[in-house]
Write a protein that holds these residues in place. Structure first.
Motif, PDB file in Angstrom:
ATOM      1  N   SER A 208      -6.447  -8.699  15.481  1.00 35.91           N
ATOM      2  CA  SER A 208      -6.681 -10.151  16.030  1.00 35.91           C
ATOM      3  C   SER A 208      -5.624 -10.992  14.986  1.00 35.91           C
ATOM      4  O   SER A 208      -5.148 -12.234  15.423  1.00 35.91           O
ATOM      5  N   THR A 209      -5.428 -10.694  13.748  1.00 35.08           N
ATOM      6  CA  THR A 209      -4.870 -11.515  12.532  1.00 35.08           C
ATOM      7  C   THR A 209      -3.841 -10.757  11.960  1.00 35.08           C
ATOM      8  O   THR A 209      -3.905  -9.520  11.861  1.00 35.08           O
ATOM      9  N   TYR A 210      -2.992 -11.443  10.915  1.00 36.91           N
ATOM     10  CA  TYR A 210      -1.939 -10.721  10.343  1.00 36.91           C
ATOM     11  C   TYR A 210      -1.563 -11.706   9.284  1.00 36.91           C
ATOM     12  O   TYR A 210      -1.869 -12.923   9.100  1.00 36.91           O
ATOM     13  N   ARG A 211      -1.068 -11.146   7.984  1.00 37.36           N
ATOM     14  CA  ARG A 211      -0.431 -11.945   6.757  1.00 37.36           C
ATOM     15  C   ARG A 211       0.744 -11.358   6.636  1.00 37.36           C
ATOM     16  O   ARG A 211       1.066 -10.256   6.304  1.00 37.36           O
ATOM     17  N   LEU A 212       1.667 -12.377   6.463  1.00 34.75           N
ATOM     18  CA  LEU A 212       3.059 -12.193   6.281  1.00 34.75           C
ATOM     19  C   LEU A 212       3.259 -12.761   4.798  1.00 34.75           C
ATOM     20  O   LEU A 212       3.257 -14.002   4.675  1.00 34.75           O
ATOM     21  N   ILE A 213       3.455 -12.180   3.750  1.00 36.13           N
ATOM     22  CA  ILE A 213       3.707 -12.737   2.434  1.00 36.13           C
ATOM     23  C   ILE A 213       5.029 -12.402   1.931  1.00 36.13           C
ATOM     24  O   ILE A 213       5.606 -11.319   2.054  1.00 36.13           O
ATOM     25  N   GLY A 214       5.739 -13.356   1.380  1.00 39.45           N
ATOM     26  CA  GLY A 214       7.066 -13.508   0.873  1.00 39.45           C
ATOM     27  C   GLY A 214       8.226 -13.153   1.777  1.00 39.45           C
ATOM     28  O   GLY A 214       9.089 -12.331   1.449  1.00 39.45           O
ATOM     29  N   LEU A 215       8.250 -13.479   3.121  1.00 41.98           N
ATOM     30  CA  LEU A 215       9.082 -13.616   3.925  1.00 41.98           C
ATOM     31  C   LEU A 215      10.643 -13.574   3.449  1.00 41.98           C
ATOM     32  O   LEU A 215      11.683 -13.116   3.846  1.00 41.98           O
ATOM     33  N   ASP A 216      10.710 -14.741   2.570  1.00 44.56           N
ATOM     34  CA  ASP A 216      12.050 -15.346   1.849  1.00 44.56           C
ATOM     35  C   ASP A 216      12.408 -14.199   0.454  1.00 44.56           C
ATOM     36  O   ASP A 216      13.238 -14.505   0.009  1.00 44.56           O
ATOM     37  N   THR A 217      11.581 -13.388   0.170  1.00 43.22           N
ATOM     38  CA  THR A 217      11.926 -12.356  -0.888  1.00 43.22           C
ATOM     39  C   THR A 217      12.560 -11.071  -0.300  1.00 43.22           C
ATOM     40  O   THR A 217      12.322 -10.760   0.683  1.00 43.22           O
ATOM     41  N   PRO A 218      13.252 -10.311  -1.307  1.00 46.07           N
ATOM     42  CA  PRO A 218      13.598  -9.181  -0.793  1.00 46.07           C
ATOM     43  C   PRO A 218      12.613  -8.186  -0.395  1.00 46.07           C
ATOM     44  O   PRO A 218      13.075  -6.934   0.351  1.00 46.07           O
ATOM     45  N   THR A 219      11.293  -8.213  -0.731  1.00 52.77           N
ATOM     46  CA  THR A 219      10.550  -7.425  -0.301  1.00 52.77           C
ATOM     47  C   THR A 219       9.175  -8.068   0.341  1.00 52.77           C
ATOM     48  O   THR A 219       7.999  -8.205  -0.614  1.00 52.77           O
ATOM     49  N   PRO A 220       9.352  -8.160   1.563  1.00 48.24           N
ATOM     50  CA  PRO A 220       8.076  -8.894   1.929  1.00 48.24           C
ATOM     51  C   PRO A 220       6.982  -7.900   2.268  1.00 48.24           C
ATOM     52  O   PRO A 220       7.246  -6.769   2.371  1.00 48.24           O
ATOM     53  N   PHE A 221       5.628  -8.468   2.498  1.00 47.86           N
ATOM     54  CA  PHE A 221       4.385  -7.659   2.617  1.00 47.86           C
ATOM     55  C   PHE A 221       3.892  -8.085   3.878  1.00 47.86           C
ATOM     56  O   PHE A 221       3.938  -9.312   4.201  1.00 47.86           O
ATOM     57  N   LEU A 222       3.467  -7.082   4.752  1.00 45.99           N
ATOM     58  CA  LEU A 222       2.617  -7.431   6.085  1.00 45.99           C
ATOM     59  C   LEU A 222       1.239  -6.722   6.225  1.00 45.99           C
ATOM     60  O   LEU A 222       1.032  -5.743   5.639  1.00 45.99           O
ATOM     61  N   GLN A 223       0.317  -7.606   6.324  1.00 49.17           N
ATOM     62  CA  GLN A 223      -1.100  -6.896   6.305  1.00 49.17           C
ATOM     63  C   GLN A 223      -1.474  -7.021   7.785  1.00 49.17           C
ATOM     64  O   GLN A 223      -1.646  -8.048   8.385  1.00 49.17           O
ATOM     65  N   LEU A 224      -1.871  -6.116   8.231  1.00 47.58           N
ATOM     66  CA  LEU A 224      -2.622  -5.701   9.656  1.00 47.58           C
ATOM     67  C   LEU A 224      -3.604  -5.120   9.636  1.00 47.58           C
ATOM     68  O   LEU A 224      -3.954  -3.872   9.177  1.00 47.58           O
ATOM     69  N   SER A 225      -5.040  -5.895   9.721  1.00 44.14           N
ATOM     70  CA  SER A 225      -6.396  -5.284   9.698  1.00 44.14           C
ATOM     71  C   SER A 225      -6.340  -4.142   8.580  1.00 44.14           C
ATOM     72  O   SER A 225      -6.933  -2.967   8.693  1.00 44.14           O
ATOM     73  N   GLY A 226      -6.148  -4.624   7.487  1.00 46.87           N
ATOM     74  CA  GLY A 226      -6.346  -3.699   6.218  1.00 46.87           C
ATOM     75  C   GLY A 226      -5.118  -3.041   5.883  1.00 46.87           C
ATOM     76  O   GLY A 226      -5.221  -2.341   4.721  1.00 46.87           O
ATOM     77  N   THR A 227      -4.154  -2.868   6.741  1.00 47.55           N
ATOM     78  CA  THR A 227      -3.099  -1.685   6.454  1.00 47.55           C
ATOM     79  C   THR A 227      -2.003  -2.548   6.102  1.00 47.55           C
ATOM     80  O   THR A 227      -1.588  -3.826   6.207  1.00 47.55           O
ATOM     81  N   ILE A 228      -1.645  -2.135   4.724  1.00 44.24           N
ATOM     82  CA  ILE A 228      -0.598  -2.980   3.775  1.00 44.24           C
ATOM     83  C   ILE A 228       0.907  -2.459   4.104  1.00 44.24           C
ATOM     84  O   ILE A 228       0.911  -1.169   4.097  1.00 44.24           O
TER      85      ILE A 228
END
Length: 141
Positions: free
Chosen positions: A22-42
């Motif tokens: 139902s939610t997601y977190r996208l961290i560091g989109l403007d960095t060379p290595t962005p991270f995405l979190q979907l329901s506890g999966t990184i």
């Protein structure tokens, strides 16, 4: 204000992960290595420039006939972020025998476990072999 579109390639994640999140977190989109979190999966990403162009469309309803669906061209992009699943550990707590990938400024205080990537490289280069399988048994008649 400039708007740029990118597509996200989530690789081989569990097919039900995206629809069930139902939610997601996208961290560091403007960095060379962005991270995405979907329901506890990184997922750790890397930017790629495409050789061609991808077309982006949006779904909608036909304003003249609500029972019909329509698609509308929204944008073009030649940028993609390819993600792969990783595990995060607080710095200093990486399990014995595990190696850490290069830290990302977006995740200060955390290290990324690089076991999956290093194991894949070892398999491709021949440093490690696949696990032995038990011989097949024929079914009793």
């Amino acid at each position: 204000e400039e708007v740029a579109y990118v597509t996200l390639d989530l690789g081989s994640i569990e097919p039900t992960l995206v629809p069930s999140s139902s939610t997601y977190r996208l961290i560091g989109l403007d960095t060379p290595t962005p991270f995405l979190q979907l329901s506890g999966t990184i997922l750790k990403g890397r930017h790629e420039s495409l050789l061609g162009t991808e077309l982006i469309f949006t779904d909608g309803k036909d304003p003249h006939d609500p029972s019909k669906k329509s698609i509308t061209h929204t944008a073009n992009t030649s940028q993609r972020i390819c993600f792969r699943e990783v595990r995060l550990h607080p710095k200093g707590t990486l399990p014995k025998g595990k190696t850490a990938a290069k830290d990302s400024p977006a995740l200060e205080g955390w290290v990324v476990e690089a076991e999956a990537a290093s194991h894949m490289v070892d398999r491709v280069t021949g440093k490690s072999a696949p696990r032995a399988r038990a011989p097949r048994r024929s079914a009793p008649r």
